[in-house]
Write an enzyme that holds these catalytic residues in place. Structure first.
Site, mmCIF file in Angstrom:
data_model
loop_
_atom_site.group_PDB
_atom_site.id
_atom_site.type_symbol
_atom_site.label_atom_id
_atom_site.label_comp_id
_atom_site.label_asym_id
_atom_site.label_seq_id
_atom_site.Cartn_x
_atom_site.Cartn_y
_atom_site.Cartn_z
ATOM 1 N N GLU A 86 -18.520 -33.410 18.797
ATOM 2 C CA GLU A 86 -19.848 -33.422 19.437
ATOM 3 C C GLU A 86 -20.745 -32.397 18.736
ATOM 4 O O GLU A 86 -20.248 -31.559 17.982
ATOM 5 C CB GLU A 86 -19.700 -33.056 20.923
ATOM 6 N N LEU A 95 -14.412 -37.866 18.884
ATOM 7 C CA LEU A 95 -14.016 -36.583 19.480
ATOM 8 C C LEU A 95 -15.137 -35.550 19.299
ATOM 9 O O LEU A 95 -15.587 -34.925 20.252
ATOM 10 C CB LEU A 95 -12.714 -36.106 18.812
ATOM 11 N N THR A 137 -10.606 -28.604 9.677
ATOM 12 C CA THR A 137 -10.890 -27.915 8.409
ATOM 13 C C THR A 137 -9.639 -27.171 7.939
ATOM 14 O O THR A 137 -8.677 -26.992 8.703
ATOM 15 C CB THR A 137 -12.021 -26.878 8.591
ATOM 16 N N ARG A 193 -11.272 -37.519 -26.611
ATOM 17 C CA ARG A 193 -12.398 -36.665 -27.014
ATOM 18 C C ARG A 193 -11.943 -35.653 -28.069
ATOM 19 O O ARG A 193 -10.973 -34.912 -27.863
ATOM 20 C CB ARG A 193 -12.922 -35.924 -25.780
ATOM 21 N N ILE A 233 -19.377 -39.795 13.591
ATOM 22 C CA ILE A 233 -18.273 -40.705 13.897
ATOM 23 C C ILE A 233 -18.119 -41.777 12.805
ATOM 24 O O ILE A 233 -18.980 -42.643 12.626
ATOM 25 C CB ILE A 233 -18.467 -41.337 15.299
ATOM 26 N N THR A 234 -16.985 -41.693 12.107
ATOM 27 C CA THR A 234 -16.717 -42.600 10.986
ATOM 28 C C THR A 234 -16.651 -44.053 11.464
ATOM 29 O O THR A 234 -15.979 -44.347 12.461
ATOM 30 C CB THR A 234 -15.384 -42.224 10.308
ATOM 31 N N GLY A 287 -16.189 -31.857 -19.559
ATOM 32 C CA GLY A 287 -17.332 -31.107 -20.096
ATOM 33 C C GLY A 287 -18.643 -31.643 -19.546
ATOM 34 O O GLY A 287 -18.725 -32.004 -18.364
ATOM 35 N N GLU A 306 -10.960 -34.083 10.185
ATOM 36 C CA GLU A 306 -9.639 -34.074 10.830
ATOM 37 C C GLU A 306 -9.036 -32.656 10.833
ATOM 38 O O GLU A 306 -7.834 -32.475 10.680
ATOM 39 C CB GLU A 306 -8.711 -35.113 10.192
HETATM 40 C C1 FAD Z 1 -18.022 -37.584 6.913
HETATM 41 C C2 FAD Z 1 -17.433 -37.090 8.198
HETATM 42 C C3 FAD Z 1 -16.680 -37.949 8.971
HETATM 43 C C4 FAD Z 1 -16.194 -37.534 10.203
HETATM 44 N N1 FAD Z 1 -15.537 -38.432 11.004
HETATM 45 C C5 FAD Z 1 -15.234 -38.081 12.272
HETATM 46 C C6 FAD Z 1 -14.729 -39.042 13.195
HETATM 47 O O1 FAD Z 1 -14.512 -40.220 12.848
HETATM 48 N N2 FAD Z 1 -14.477 -38.655 14.477
HETATM 49 C C7 FAD Z 1 -14.683 -37.378 14.906
HETATM 50 O O2 FAD Z 1 -14.437 -37.100 16.073
HETATM 51 N N3 FAD Z 1 -15.147 -36.433 14.052
HETATM 52 C C8 FAD Z 1 -15.437 -36.752 12.752
HETATM 53 N N4 FAD Z 1 -15.944 -35.817 11.881
HETATM 54 C C9 FAD Z 1 -16.119 -34.458 12.347
HETATM 55 C C10 FAD Z 1 -15.197 -33.444 11.681
HETATM 56 O O3 FAD Z 1 -13.867 -33.606 12.124
HETATM 57 C C11 FAD Z 1 -15.762 -32.055 11.940
HETATM 58 O O4 FAD Z 1 -16.938 -31.942 11.145
HETATM 59 C C12 FAD Z 1 -14.806 -30.936 11.616
HETATM 60 O O5 FAD Z 1 -13.706 -30.938 12.495
HETATM 61 C C13 FAD Z 1 -15.467 -29.549 11.667
HETATM 62 O O6 FAD Z 1 -16.258 -29.388 12.805
HETATM 63 P P1 FAD Z 1 -17.769 -28.860 12.642
HETATM 64 O O7 FAD Z 1 -18.429 -29.729 11.628
HETATM 65 O O8 FAD Z 1 -18.381 -28.773 13.972
HETATM 66 O O9 FAD Z 1 -17.638 -27.438 11.997
HETATM 67 P P2 FAD Z 1 -17.454 -26.056 12.795
HETATM 68 O O10 FAD Z 1 -16.368 -26.193 13.793
HETATM 69 O O11 FAD Z 1 -18.776 -25.582 13.267
HETATM 70 O O12 FAD Z 1 -16.939 -25.104 11.628
HETATM 71 C C14 FAD Z 1 -17.801 -24.482 10.684
HETATM 72 C C15 FAD Z 1 -16.967 -23.508 9.856
HETATM 73 O O13 FAD Z 1 -16.383 -22.509 10.709
HETATM 74 C C16 FAD Z 1 -14.979 -22.495 10.529
HETATM 75 N N5 FAD Z 1 -14.320 -22.175 11.792
HETATM 76 C C17 FAD Z 1 -14.548 -22.725 13.016
HETATM 77 N N6 FAD Z 1 -13.736 -22.183 13.929
HETATM 78 C C18 FAD Z 1 -12.956 -21.281 13.284
HETATM 79 C C19 FAD Z 1 -11.915 -20.393 13.664
HETATM 80 N N7 FAD Z 1 -11.474 -20.331 14.922
HETATM 81 N N8 FAD Z 1 -11.359 -19.592 12.726
HETATM 82 C C20 FAD Z 1 -11.780 -19.670 11.440
HETATM 83 N N9 FAD Z 1 -12.766 -20.471 11.001
HETATM 84 C C21 FAD Z 1 -13.339 -21.275 11.912
HETATM 85 C C22 FAD Z 1 -14.624 -23.899 10.049
HETATM 86 O O14 FAD Z 1 -13.373 -23.914 9.357
HETATM 87 C C23 FAD Z 1 -15.797 -24.197 9.131
HETATM 88 O O15 FAD Z 1 -15.576 -23.587 7.896
HETATM 89 C C24 FAD Z 1 -16.406 -36.206 10.637
HETATM 90 C C25 FAD Z 1 -17.139 -35.325 9.822
HETATM 91 C C26 FAD Z 1 -17.663 -35.761 8.635
HETATM 92 C C27 FAD Z 1 -18.496 -34.800 7.813
#
Ligand code: FAD
Length: 383
Positions: free
Chosen positions: A126, A124, A366, A269, A156-157, A340, A364
């Site tokens: 990008e 999902l 934040t 400990r 993508i996991t 510690g 999935e």
């Molecule tokens: C190890 C790992 C595995 C993953 N696996 C998958 C996968 O299998 N498939 C897949 O599709 N994705 C996957 N992801 C992606 C993951 O779901 C996204 O990283 C996540 O949803 C956040 O998107 P972003 O990294 O673009 O952060 P951003 O959307 O850029 O967010 C950055 C910050 O801004 C905050 N923020 C953004 N919008 C708002 C808002 N409207 N209001 C308040 N705060 C906001 C966020 O909470 C965050 O703190 C994976 C990510 C990681 C790191």
């Protein structure tokens, strides 16, 4: 819903034994080598872990959501990288087909996902579309009996191991919102599909992510999930509702492990002539962790039972994911504090969990996105 307590107890005992006897002894080596040994993967297949929630008629165990979270509490008692390998088949990588796939798609792909012959990934996110997933730009243009995909998916996991991908792409470029998005099954090895290098991560070594790139990638039109355009985002959200309950469940499992380790250490400990567990300030950290863990566990089971009843669990799944993953982060922090200086050293393993569980508050959706989901649902129901 628990269908048969005795059968379930047997499964939970088997998983618990596998975790303690096979996975825990391999935690450090997997973290060091960034690789799960092949014999462990084969044992996971033999135990049926790749098909826990895949329907029985397609070769899986067909666990209900309540049964699945109880299993995940056990699986979570070790490094989350192990679960990550088979969790996408049961969760985000397989559920799109289970929930909205056609009979032919189910019959073709689910048996192989259930045995672990192939791994399913969920694509999902990008580069420019994370939390705002509905703004995704990957396109799928119809061309006769095919769709042609172009775009890049990020983080993508299991992508390096995947045999199939559930890919969300825009079929209607005139609609910039969720309505223009459709979901597809794309097989690894399809010309035009390539993978980026494996990303280096903070934790969860042994579980891999990378970019998935589509360049004029032609896939059969029959691989449109459910055979219907424009409903792919809804499919993705249904998949994530279930996925969020599972992330909450694994947060509970890992928190239980960290708290058990911290309690054992606190009892062994000695400082000032007695075990540090006798100091009330240490007891407060143990007690706060226990109470929060119990609360999260109750939320997860309740959300799972509601889903089994066929209720809409958008709010409950978001509440459980937010609370349990944040709880897990607090327990990890307190566990380090109780250890510690030893907590800061790799040798004791607790710092590895601290890094591993940081992800639960990010993927999935934040914590901030869970807050938005919960509040939006509250306001909608009110009005
Ligand atoms: C190890 C790992 C595995 C993953 N696996 C998958 C996968 O299998 N498939 C897949 O599709 N994705 C996957 N992801 C992606 C993951 O779901 C996204 O990283 C996540 O949803 C956040 O998107 P972003 O990294 O673009 O952060 P951003 O959307 O850029 O967010 C950055 C910050 O801004 C905050 N923020 C953004 N919008 C708002 C808002 N409207 N209001 C308040 N705060 C906001 C966020 O909470 C965050 O703190 C994976 C990510 C990681 C790191």
């Amino acid at each position: 819903m628990i269908r048969d307590q005795e059968t379930l107890n047997l499964l939970l005992d088997t998983i618990s034994r596998f975790v303690r006897e096979r996975l825990i002894p391999h935690e450090a080596i997997v973290a060091d080598t960034d690789r799960i040994p092949d014999e462990l993967i084969q044992e996971m297949r033999e135990l049926g872990l790749f098909g826990l929630s895949i329907p029985e008629e397609h070769g899986g165990m067909g666990l209900t959501m309540e049964e699945e979270v109880l299993a995940t509490f056990e699986i979570g008692y070790t490094s989350p990288c192990f679960r990550s390998l088979f969790a996408t088949n049961n969760g985000i990588g397989g559920q799109g087909i289970i929930i909205d796939g056609s009979d032919a798609q189910k019959a073709h792909y689910l048996p192989r996902l259930a045995t672990g012959e192939i791994i399913g990934s969920f694509a999902l996110t990008e580069p420019d579309s994370g939390s705002d997933a509905a703004s995704l730009r990957t396109t799928a243009v119809r061309d006769g009996d095919f769709y042609v995909l172009n775009g890049t998916k990020r983080y993508i996991t299991n992508a390096p191991e995947a045999g199939i991908f559930t890919v969300m792409a825009r079929t209607d470029p005139t609609k910039k919102s969720a309505d223009g998005i459709s979901a597809f099954i794309v097989e690894a090895g399809t010309p035009g599909l390539s993978l980026g290098p494996i990303d280096k991560k903070m934790g969860q070594k042994g579980a891999h992510i990378c970019d998935v790139i589509f360049e004029d990638c032609r896939i059969p039109a029959a691989n449109l999930i459910g055979g219907k355009e424009g409903v792919g985002f809804k499919t993705a959200m249904k998949v994530l509702d279930k996925g969020r309950i599972n992330i909450a469940a694994v947060s509970v499992g890992v928190a239980r492990r960290m708290l058990d380790d911290a309690l054992r250490y606190a009892c062994e400990r000695k400082q000032f002539g007695k075990p540090i567990a006798e100091f009330q300030l240490v007891q407060a950290m143990l007690a706060d962790s226990k109470a929060e863990l119990y609360a999260a566990q109750c939320m997860v089971v309740d959300a799972a039972r509601r889903r089994d009843q066929g209720l809409d669990v958008g709010t409950e799944a978001a509440c459980a994911k937010m609370f349990a993953s944040e709880m897990c982060g607090r327990v990890a922090d307190r566990a380090i504090q109780i250890f510690g200086g030893a907590g800061y050293l790799a040798e004791y393993g607790i710092e590895r969990f601290y890094r591993d569980v940081r992800l639960f508050r990010i993927f999935e959706g934040t914590t901030q996105i869970q807050q938005l989901v919960i509040a939006r649902n509250m306001i909608r129901e009110h009005s």
